[in-house]
Design an enzyme around this catalytic site. Structure first.
Site, PDB file in Angstrom:
ATOM      1  N   GLU A 158      -5.808  -4.781   7.556  1.00 57.71           N
ATOM      2  CA  GLU A 158      -4.536  -3.602   8.290  1.00 57.71           C
ATOM      3  C   GLU A 158      -4.806  -3.222   9.931  1.00 57.71           C
ATOM      4  O   GLU A 158      -5.957  -3.743  10.182  1.00 57.71           O
ATOM      5  CB  GLU A 158      -5.474  -2.045   7.301  1.00 57.71           C
ATOM      6  CG  GLU A 158      -6.269  -2.085   7.289  1.00 57.71           C
ATOM      7  CD  GLU A 158      -6.630  -0.415   6.603  1.00 57.71           C
ATOM      8  OE1 GLU A 158      -5.732  -0.388   6.021  1.00 57.71           O
ATOM      9  OE2 GLU A 158      -7.449   0.036   6.446  1.00 57.71           O
ATOM     10  N   GLU A 161      -7.970   2.447  -3.837  1.00 56.18           N
ATOM     11  CA  GLU A 161      -8.667   2.238  -2.337  1.00 56.18           C
ATOM     12  C   GLU A 161      -9.361   3.319  -1.995  1.00 56.18           C
ATOM     13  O   GLU A 161      -8.687   4.188  -2.611  1.00 56.18           O
ATOM     14  CB  GLU A 161      -8.058   2.498  -1.708  1.00 56.18           C
ATOM     15  CG  GLU A 161      -6.958   0.463  -2.003  1.00 56.18           C
ATOM     16  CD  GLU A 161      -6.118   0.365  -0.303  1.00 56.18           C
ATOM     17  OE1 GLU A 161      -6.226   1.444   0.901  1.00 56.18           O
ATOM     18  OE2 GLU A 161      -5.348  -0.430  -0.040  1.00 56.18           O
ATOM     19  N   GLU A 187       1.061  -1.028   0.179  1.00 56.55           N
ATOM     20  CA  GLU A 187      -0.004  -0.229   0.371  1.00 56.55           C
ATOM     21  C   GLU A 187       1.306   1.331  -0.570  1.00 56.55           C
ATOM     22  O   GLU A 187       1.743   1.727   0.647  1.00 56.55           O
ATOM     23  CB  GLU A 187      -0.746  -0.307   1.108  1.00 56.55           C
ATOM     24  CG  GLU A 187      -1.742   1.132   0.983  1.00 56.55           C
ATOM     25  CD  GLU A 187      -2.741   1.374   2.423  1.00 56.55           C
ATOM     26  OE1 GLU A 187      -3.110   0.642   3.275  1.00 56.55           O
ATOM     27  OE2 GLU A 187      -3.182   2.025   2.590  1.00 56.55           O
ATOM     28  N   ASP A 230     -11.773   0.648   1.729  1.00 56.26           N
ATOM     29  CA  ASP A 230     -11.366   0.524   2.317  1.00 56.26           C
ATOM     30  C   ASP A 230     -12.153   0.950   3.747  1.00 56.26           C
ATOM     31  O   ASP A 230     -13.299   1.570   3.660  1.00 56.26           O
ATOM     32  CB  ASP A 230     -10.121   1.901   1.990  1.00 56.26           C
ATOM     33  CG  ASP A 230      -9.003   2.012   2.832  1.00 56.26           C
ATOM     34  OD1 ASP A 230      -8.601   1.012   3.373  1.00 56.26           O
ATOM     35  OD2 ASP A 230      -7.669   2.769   3.178  1.00 56.26           O
ATOM     36  N   ASN A 286      -4.323   5.325  -2.407  1.00 55.74           N
ATOM     37  CA  ASN A 286      -5.730   6.316  -1.642  1.00 55.74           C
ATOM     38  C   ASN A 286      -6.278   7.585  -2.678  1.00 55.74           C
ATOM     39  O   ASN A 286      -5.490   7.319  -2.541  1.00 55.74           O
ATOM     40  CB  ASN A 286      -5.621   6.129  -0.366  1.00 55.74           C
ATOM     41  CG  ASN A 286      -5.971   4.927   0.810  1.00 55.74           C
ATOM     42  OD1 ASN A 286      -6.468   4.717   0.988  1.00 55.74           O
ATOM     43  ND2 ASN A 286      -4.527   4.831   0.726  1.00 55.74           N
TER      44      ASN A 286
END
Length: 799
Positions: A741, A654, A564, A684, A622
């Site tokens: 996560e 995400e 990520e 997410d 993101n």
């Protein structure tokens, strides 16, 4: 009980200088007038009836001076000025000072002035009369001598009038400055016009009065007629001015009156604060009615006006006697609440207003619900002038609306336009416009390098769903500009030229694309073009932005399947900027688009480097809800993937549940385009929002990420563990991969494996790290597979 006149006291810190000045004026007045006053005793029997008539009128008129409506008592007009100046012209300084002193004493007693204040007023008038007397002495003498009035007499009278006004106004202005610590020239200028009209007209009437007295004392009272006419005209003008400060619909004070009241009250509360009085706080409450627009739209403006009148009456009944309620326009009202001890008192006032609006308003038998959102700004905590207090109350009001609350007190963290945030936003724009270290090289023709410095092929195979032009010109060539023009066509210009210019000026990308003429102030005002930072990547004064990568590992096999991408900004003065704060600042502005562009560029470029080095990874990044409202991000990603020859399935976006639910129609259009390109979409923070199962089923999602808030507690909290297992089962039923996560310990990792979670991410494996460190970490990494130890993987017992 009537409040004490604040002008009867002097703040302790200014008492010495102020009373020193008062004593000096009194001493000067005594020095100038002691002689003429001593000689007056022997002249009393000689003074004619005209003198006694003027003296009587001076005292009687000053017993009730004229205070123009809308002005403070300190702005009262004293008609004795006219009579005592006429006495000066006719009978000299001694009689004029004596009559003026008696008139000041009477008016001071009637108006409740402190003794020192009346003494200063008598002294100031004595000095002004003495100065005027000195000027008249330059002429041929008394104009009552009976001779013919000549031009020199007129000049002497005019000069005496000017000197009287200058001395009197100068002494009063100096005293006010010493008393209130105002700035000199603004204080003098603010009252000069009013004094010239009021006092100046009375002084110029004095020679006419003297001329009438020469004919007969009986004519003197006739001067009251023009004085009364002037009074009436001034009153009418004041009434007109007062009407201009009222809202015509509700009769409440309007914004202009509110501004004047806040300015006055801030002044008074500053004095209270200087005296350490507890009630030195002031609150500005801003009210915006809810659902008023619905009433206007559904029932018409006539009903809306009646509703506003009823609401204003309710609010007026809920505020205190010392508070000022004003209507600012539309459905906005404001209240100045004074003499408060703190924010709790302001909240109490706001709660009374909320209660007043709680009951429906019945119009023509139809009950109408109109609640309100109230923002509070306190003096001096949140501002020391009207503009600042008003802006902060506005921020608090919208904060209340955003939180679906009725009352909110201003908080700097809710102000997206605070000076600190604006400074942070400006720095962010600078660092983004400067570009990453080596930006020039990155913008070089594609294929020049890759794979940790290795050359990339100039033409790469077409990505799935993404057209690739093998003969594409270099970015610096015309093809790059053609690509930009193509993106601009996707966002057509607004038909209004003014809006186009505003949008272009606010957006550096459009500004540069529009050419030098579109820059504010022309090309010369742009300054130097953004330069790539120093070799270390720092931009002078604003630091640099770096992408960190945190590994994502398949739990069952221990294989690193992706990373990520996480943004990090080290600021030279602020240190490491909190990523959440960074996003909050950028998301409210056009800088968000620059930030997204930068992240996409960096991540795709890094994927190309890893691919060239033989590292196969998928990178997730993101994006904000603003990015998903336009198709620009899909165009940019397709362009970058094709340019660097990166397979689309190596990239994953995400999106949060909040972004998804904010505007599902527009978001769906964008992510459908990305899905068509081949870019995966992950949901997410799954579990923290309000996802619609229908949307989850319809959207082209490939993955959901269980929010770390549930994962962190699942080892110790049976509820969290149950929630995580439920989300894994739900995602599995929909055919979605599950990533957890926030995995920070082995027990959580084993619980996730037992629950059937696919991928884990967290400090248990590795912290986020720069790309270079990640390469070393991958070289050292050995896959970790969970042993089937039933005892360790048994979840905690449910309550």
């Amino acid at each position: 009980m009537e409040a004490a006149d604040p002008r009867n006291s002097v703040p302790p810190g200014r008492a010495t200088s102020f009373f020193g000045f008062v004593a000096a004026v009194a001493a000067l007045a005594a020095l100038l007038t002691v002689g003429p006053l001593a000689a007056l005793a022997g002249r009393l029997n000689e003074l004619p009836a005209a003198f006694w008539t003027m003296a009587a009128l001076a005292v009687v008129c000053d017993a009730r001076p004229f205070v123009p409506p809308g002005r403070r008592q300190s702005s009262a007009v004293f008609p004795s000025t006219c009579f005592t100046f006429a006495i000066l012209l006719g009978w000299g300084l001694g009689p004029a000072v004596a009559v003026q002193t008696v008139a000041v004493v009477v008016s001071g007693w009637r108006m409740g002035h402190a003794g020192w204040r009346s003494g200063f007023n008598a002294a100031q008038y004595a000095c002004a009369l003495a100065a005027a007397s000195a000027v008249t002495a330059l002429g041929p003498g008394s104009i009552f001598a009976g001779g013919r009035l000549r031009a020199v007499d007129v000049l002497a009278v005019g000069g005496a009038t000017a000197v009287w006004f200058a001395v009197n106004y100068g002494l009063v202005s100096t005293a006010i400055r010493l008393r209130f610590a105002d700035r000199w020239w603004p204080g003098v200028r603010s009252g000069l016009g009013y004094e010239l009209i009021s006092t100046g007209s009375l002084l110029l009437l004095a020679p006419v009065l003297v001329a009438a007295a020469r004919a007969s004392a009986a004519l003197i009272p006739l001067v009251l007629v023009p004085l009364f006419a002037v009074y009436r005209m001034a009153r009418l003008a004041a009434e007109q001015e007062q009407l201009g400060a009222l809202d015509p619909l509700t009769g409440l004070p309007n914004r202009k009156a509110l501004l004047a009241e806040v300015a006055e009250q801030v002044h008074l509360h500053a004095e209270r604060s200087a005296r350490n009085e507890p009630d030195a706080h002031l609150a500005l409450l801003l009210i915006d009615l809810d659902r008023f627009k619905n009433v206007n739209d559904a029932l018409g403006h006539a009903v809306g006006d009646r509703l506003l009148i009823e609401v204003s009456a309710r609010l007026a009944g809920a505020v205190g006697e010392r508070d000022l309620l004003a209507r600012l326009g539309g459905d906005e009202f404001a209240i100045v609440s004074t003499g408060l001890t703190g924010v709790d008192a302001a909240r109490a006032t706001a709660e009374r207003l909320v209660a007043a609006l709680a009951e429906p308003v019945s119009l023509d038998g139809l009950p109408l619900d109109v609640g309100g959102s109230i923002g509070i700004a306190m003096y001096p905590e949140h501002g020391e002038d009207f503009a600042t207090l008003m802006r902060h109350a506005d921020v608090a009001m919208y904060d209340a609306k955003h939180r679906n609350d009725t009352i909110a007190v201003y908080a700097a963290e809710s102000d997206h336009n605070s000076a600190e945030r604006l400074g942070l936003l400006a720095d962010l724009r600078r660092v983004l416009e400067a570009g990453p270290a080596g930006a020039a090289e990155r913008d070089a023709p594609v294929g020049a390098r890759g794979g940790d410095g290795a050359a990339l092929p100039a033409a790469l195979p077409a990505a799935a769903g993404g057209p690739v032009d093998a003969g594409r010109p270099t970015p610096a060539g015309p093809g790059r500009w053609r690509a930009r023009r193509h993106r601009q066509r996707a966002e057509p210009d607004h038909p209004d030229d003014l809006i186009n210019r505003i949008v272009t000026a606010a957006d550096p990308i459009r500004r540069r694309a529009a050419g030098p003429d579109a820059e504010p102030g022309g090309a010369d005002a742009v300054g130097p073009a953004p330069q790539a930072g120093p070799a270390c990547g720092d931009v002078e004064g604003v630091g640099r932005i770096t992408m960190y990568y945190q590994p994502q590992v398949a739990i069952a096999t221990g294989e690193v399947v992706g990373v990520e991408a996480l943004l990090r900004w080290r600021h030279p003065r602020r240190g490491m900027v909190d990523p959440e704060e960074l996003i909050r600042v950028a998301e409210q502005s056009a800088v968000m688009r620059l930030l997204t562009r930068r992240v996409v560029d960096d991540v795709v470029e890094q994927l190309a480097k890893w691919a060239a080095a033989g590292i196969t990874l998928r990178a997730a990044l993101n994006v904000s809800v603003r990015d998903l409202h336009t198709g620009e991000i899909a165009d940019q990603i397709a362009d970058r993937l094709a340019r660097y020859g990166v397979r689309p399935d190596r990239l994953q976006l995400e999106i949060t549940e909040g972004a998804l639910m904010a505007d599902p129609r527009r978001v769906l259009a964008t992510i459908s385009r990305l899905h068509a390109i081949g870019v995966a979409i992950a949901l997410d923070d799954f579990g923290t929002g309000y996802s619609s199962m229908q949307h989850l089923r319809r959207l082209p999602l490939s993955e959901v990420k269980v929010d770390r808030s549930f994962v962190l507690g699942m080892a110790d909290d049976a509820d969290d563990a149950a929630i995580v297992r439920s989300m894994i089962e739900l995602a599995g039923a929909l055919g979605l991969r599950v990533v957890a996560e926030g995995v920070e310990d082995e027990r959580t990792w084993r619980l996730l494996h037992a629950a059937g979670c696919d991928v884990a991410q967290g400090w248990f494996y590795a912290r986020p790290m720069p790309a270079g460190e990640l390469t070393d970490w991958l070289a050292r990494y050995r896959p970790l597979r969970p042993a089937a130890r039933e005892a360790e993987s048994r979840p905690p017992q449910a309550r």
